[in-house]
Design a protein around this motif. Structure first.
Motif, PDB file in Angstrom:
ATOM      1  N   ALA A  32       0.858  -1.235  -0.071  1.00  0.00           N
ATOM      2  CA  ALA A  32       0.030  -0.104  -0.063  1.00  0.00           C
ATOM      3  C   ALA A  32       0.793   0.992   0.068  1.00  0.00           C
ATOM      4  N   ASP A  33       2.134   1.130   0.724  1.00  0.00           N
ATOM      5  CA  ASP A  33       2.837   2.337   0.804  1.00  0.00           C
ATOM      6  C   ASP A  33       4.042   2.492  -0.061  1.00  0.00           C
ATOM      7  N   ASP A  34       4.061   1.321  -1.051  1.00  0.00           N
ATOM      8  CA  ASP A  34       5.187   1.331  -2.034  1.00  0.00           C
ATOM      9  C   ASP A  34       4.889   0.474  -3.183  1.00  0.00           C
ATOM     10  N   LEU A  35       4.409   1.174  -4.152  1.00  0.00           N
ATOM     11  CA  LEU A  35       3.733   0.453  -5.063  1.00  0.00           C
ATOM     12  C   LEU A  35       4.734  -0.456  -6.059  1.00  0.00           C
ATOM     13  N   LEU A  36       6.077  -0.279  -5.920  1.00  0.00           N
ATOM     14  CA  LEU A  36       6.736  -1.013  -6.618  1.00  0.00           C
ATOM     15  C   LEU A  36       7.380  -2.013  -6.022  1.00  0.00           C
TER      16      LEU A  36
ATOM     17  N   ARG B  32     -12.715  -9.084  -6.710  1.00  0.00           N
ATOM     18  CA  ARG B  32     -12.082  -9.693  -5.439  1.00  0.00           C
ATOM     19  C   ARG B  32     -11.148  -8.689  -4.669  1.00  0.00           C
ATOM     20  N   GLN B  33     -10.304  -7.950  -5.487  1.00  0.00           N
ATOM     21  CA  GLN B  33      -9.292  -7.217  -4.705  1.00  0.00           C
ATOM     22  C   GLN B  33     -10.072  -5.939  -4.325  1.00  0.00           C
ATOM     23  N   ILE B  34     -10.958  -5.381  -4.927  1.00  0.00           N
ATOM     24  CA  ILE B  34     -12.059  -4.430  -4.329  1.00  0.00           C
ATOM     25  C   ILE B  34     -12.419  -4.707  -3.118  1.00  0.00           C
ATOM     26  N   ASP B  35     -13.149  -5.904  -3.124  1.00  0.00           N
ATOM     27  CA  ASP B  35     -13.865  -6.343  -2.098  1.00  0.00           C
ATOM     28  C   ASP B  35     -12.853  -6.582  -0.755  1.00  0.00           C
ATOM     29  N   ARG B  36     -11.547  -6.813  -1.114  1.00  0.00           N
ATOM     30  CA  ARG B  36     -10.364  -6.930  -0.246  1.00  0.00           C
ATOM     31  C   ARG B  36     -10.054  -5.409   0.342  1.00  0.00           C
ATOM     32  N   GLY B  37     -10.471  -4.416  -0.315  1.00  0.00           N
ATOM     33  CA  GLY B  37     -10.159  -3.243   0.015  1.00  0.00           C
ATOM     34  C   GLY B  37      -9.046  -2.505  -0.396  1.00  0.00           C
TER      35      GLY B  37
ATOM     36  N   ARG C 170      -6.656  -0.888  -3.524  1.00  0.00           N
ATOM     37  CA  ARG C 170      -6.979   0.131  -4.527  1.00  0.00           C
ATOM     38  C   ARG C 170      -6.583  -0.361  -5.873  1.00  0.00           C
ATOM     39  N   PRO C 171      -7.174   0.083  -7.231  1.00  0.00           N
ATOM     40  CA  PRO C 171      -6.778  -0.691  -8.495  1.00  0.00           C
ATOM     41  C   PRO C 171      -5.407  -0.447  -8.724  1.00  0.00           C
ATOM     42  N   GLU C 172      -4.624   0.630  -8.101  1.00  0.00           N
ATOM     43  CA  GLU C 172      -3.283   0.740  -8.278  1.00  0.00           C
ATOM     44  C   GLU C 172      -2.475  -0.375  -7.469  1.00  0.00           C
ATOM     45  N   GLN C 173      -3.145  -0.972  -6.855  1.00  0.00           N
ATOM     46  CA  GLN C 173      -2.325  -1.967  -6.021  1.00  0.00           C
ATOM     47  C   GLN C 173      -2.376  -3.106  -6.694  1.00  0.00           C
ATOM     48  N   PHE C 174      -3.208  -3.557  -7.463  1.00  0.00           N
ATOM     49  CA  PHE C 174      -3.443  -4.835  -7.806  1.00  0.00           C
ATOM     50  C   PHE C 174      -3.451  -4.890  -9.661  1.00  0.00           C
ATOM     51  N   GLY C 175      -3.690  -3.800  -9.982  1.00  0.00           N
ATOM     52  CA  GLY C 175      -3.939  -3.879 -11.526  1.00  0.00           C
ATOM     53  C   GLY C 175      -2.817  -3.246 -12.437  1.00  0.00           C
ATOM     54  N   ARG C 176      -1.672  -3.077 -12.098  1.00  0.00           N
ATOM     55  CA  ARG C 176      -0.832  -2.222 -12.594  1.00  0.00           C
ATOM     56  C   ARG C 176       0.466  -3.098 -12.927  1.00  0.00           C
ATOM     57  N   VAL C 177       0.731  -4.100 -12.285  1.00  0.00           N
ATOM     58  CA  VAL C 177       1.974  -4.913 -12.597  1.00  0.00           C
ATOM     59  C   VAL C 177       1.715  -6.213 -13.135  1.00  0.00           C
ATOM     60  N   TRP C 178       1.862  -6.310 -14.328  1.00  0.00           N
ATOM     61  CA  TRP C 178       1.625  -7.812 -15.212  1.00  0.00           C
ATOM     62  C   TRP C 178       2.964  -8.245 -15.475  1.00  0.00           C
ATOM     63  N   VAL C 179       2.850  -9.386 -14.771  1.00  0.00           N
ATOM     64  CA  VAL C 179       4.084 -10.200 -14.837  1.00  0.00           C
ATOM     65  C   VAL C 179       3.724 -11.700 -15.624  1.00  0.00           C
TER      66      VAL C 179
ATOM     67  N   ASN D  67      -9.640   0.675 -14.050  1.00  0.00           N
ATOM     68  CA  ASN D  67      -8.256   0.859 -14.030  1.00  0.00           C
ATOM     69  C   ASN D  67      -7.491   1.907 -14.492  1.00  0.00           C
ATOM     70  N   ASP D  68      -8.330   2.563 -15.557  1.00  0.00           N
ATOM     71  CA  ASP D  68      -7.648   3.853 -16.466  1.00  0.00           C
ATOM     72  C   ASP D  68      -7.278   4.961 -15.377  1.00  0.00           C
ATOM     73  N   GLY D  69      -6.390   5.714 -15.912  1.00  0.00           N
ATOM     74  CA  GLY D  69      -5.859   6.879 -15.163  1.00  0.00           C
ATOM     75  C   GLY D  69      -5.392   6.358 -13.817  1.00  0.00           C
ATOM     76  N   ALA D  70      -5.771   6.960 -12.806  1.00  0.00           N
ATOM     77  CA  ALA D  70      -5.491   6.663 -11.465  1.00  0.00           C
ATOM     78  C   ALA D  70      -5.971   5.636 -11.045  1.00  0.00           C
ATOM     79  N   GLY D  71      -7.055   4.995 -11.673  1.00  0.00           N
ATOM     80  CA  GLY D  71      -7.523   3.908 -11.270  1.00  0.00           C
ATOM     81  C   GLY D  71      -8.807   4.449 -10.181  1.00  0.00           C
ATOM     82  N   PHE D  72      -9.929   3.689 -10.406  1.00  0.00           N
ATOM     83  CA  PHE D  72     -11.171   4.132  -9.647  1.00  0.00           C
ATOM     84  C   PHE D  72     -12.083   2.910  -9.220  1.00  0.00           C
TER      85      PHE D  72
END
Lengths: 189, 72
Positions: free
Chosen positions: A20-24, A54-59, A61-70, B8-13
């Motif tokens: 949550a406090d270090d997105l990388l 499911r991740q939203i239900d866990r609380g 944020r999208p930037e925590q789970f939808g940005r790193v594609w591995v 998930n676009d932009g800052a995510g929502f």
């Protein structure tokens, strides 16, 4: 990710879960249902949508789970293919930032951070395990279950076999139980 | 009325947003992803696939998630 890479003879992919406090800082890798061959990986759209819910239900944020594609690559090269580049641009190009990370069978790694803000840009990042972080321990059974639940192997007629053939096949994994000693020999991360 | 909107676009929502009564799925998409193509997203309402002309109801959960995530 190394454990998942070596579980079968195909590529495998997932989403990194960021701290949550270090997105990388990637604290977990979550698989979605996917069809994989020795040289391809394709996520199922419905499963991606369920993963987001499911991740939203866990609380998270999208930037925590939808940005790193591995995902993994066969052989020694972790450099992205044209398919990887197309997906990264099309799927993640509208996000404020995203990372494409690749782990090759031979151990090579690749990661690129892209950010469209302003003039836009990208930068290659080194990948490393941060051993300073607390770790709940390896859970091979859960990782194998997650793998078997989500990864469907499909044949590739051009490349019937992966360069990484030292470990049991997908079918062999599902049909027998491994002893702790055997599992201890597998790489864990 | 309010709905839960996930994208998930932009800052995510992922939060409650206000939409006008009678808003359809296609209208919401046009408002929220004005430069996007519907073919690039799986659009679901209450975790189920939907149609563009579905009228949203109070409390609906709407998600626009990416499709065709493929590597090689």
């Amino acid at each position: 990710m190394l454990f998942l890479r070596d579980l079968g003879h195909t590529e495998v992919g997932g989403f990194g879960i960021s701290a949550a406090d270090d997105l990388l800082l990637i604290e977990d890798v979550v698989l979605v249902r996917q069809q994989c061959s020795v040289v391809t990986v394709a996520f199922e759209d419905e499963s991606v949508a369920e993963f987001f819910d499911r991740q939203i239900d866990r609380g998270l944020r999208p930037e925590q789970f939808g940005r790193v594609w591995v995902h993994t690559h066969p052989g020694d090269s972790a450099l992205p293919s044209s398919v990887d580049e197309e997906t990264f641009a099309r799927v993640f190009g509208r996000s404020d930032w995203a990372v494409m990370a690749i782990v090759a069978c031979g151990g090579d790694t690749f990661a690129r951070l892209q950010f469209p803000a302003g003039p836009g840009g990208s930068v290659d990042l080194p990948l490393a395990v941060d051993y300073r972080q607390p770790f709940h321990g390896s859970d091979h059974d859960a990782w194998i279950d997650e793998y078997l639940t989500n990864v469907q192997s499909v044949p590739d007629f051009l490349f019937p076999e992966s360069p990484c053939l030292s470990l049991p096949s997908h079918g062999a994994i599902s049909s027998r139980t491994y002893s702790p000693l055997e599992l201890a020999d597998w790489p864990a991360w | 009325m309010h709905i839960l909107y996930i994208n998930n676009d932009g800052a995510g929502f992922a939060d409650q947003i206000h939409v006008e009564d009678g808003t359809t799925v296609s209208k919401l998409f046009t408002q929220r992803v004005p430069h996007g193509r519907t073919s690039d997203y799986l659009i679901r309402v209450n975790r189920q696939p939907t149609t563009s002309d579905q009228v949203l109801q109070p409390g609906d959960r709407v998600s626009f998630t990416p499709v065709k995530i493929e590597g090689a």
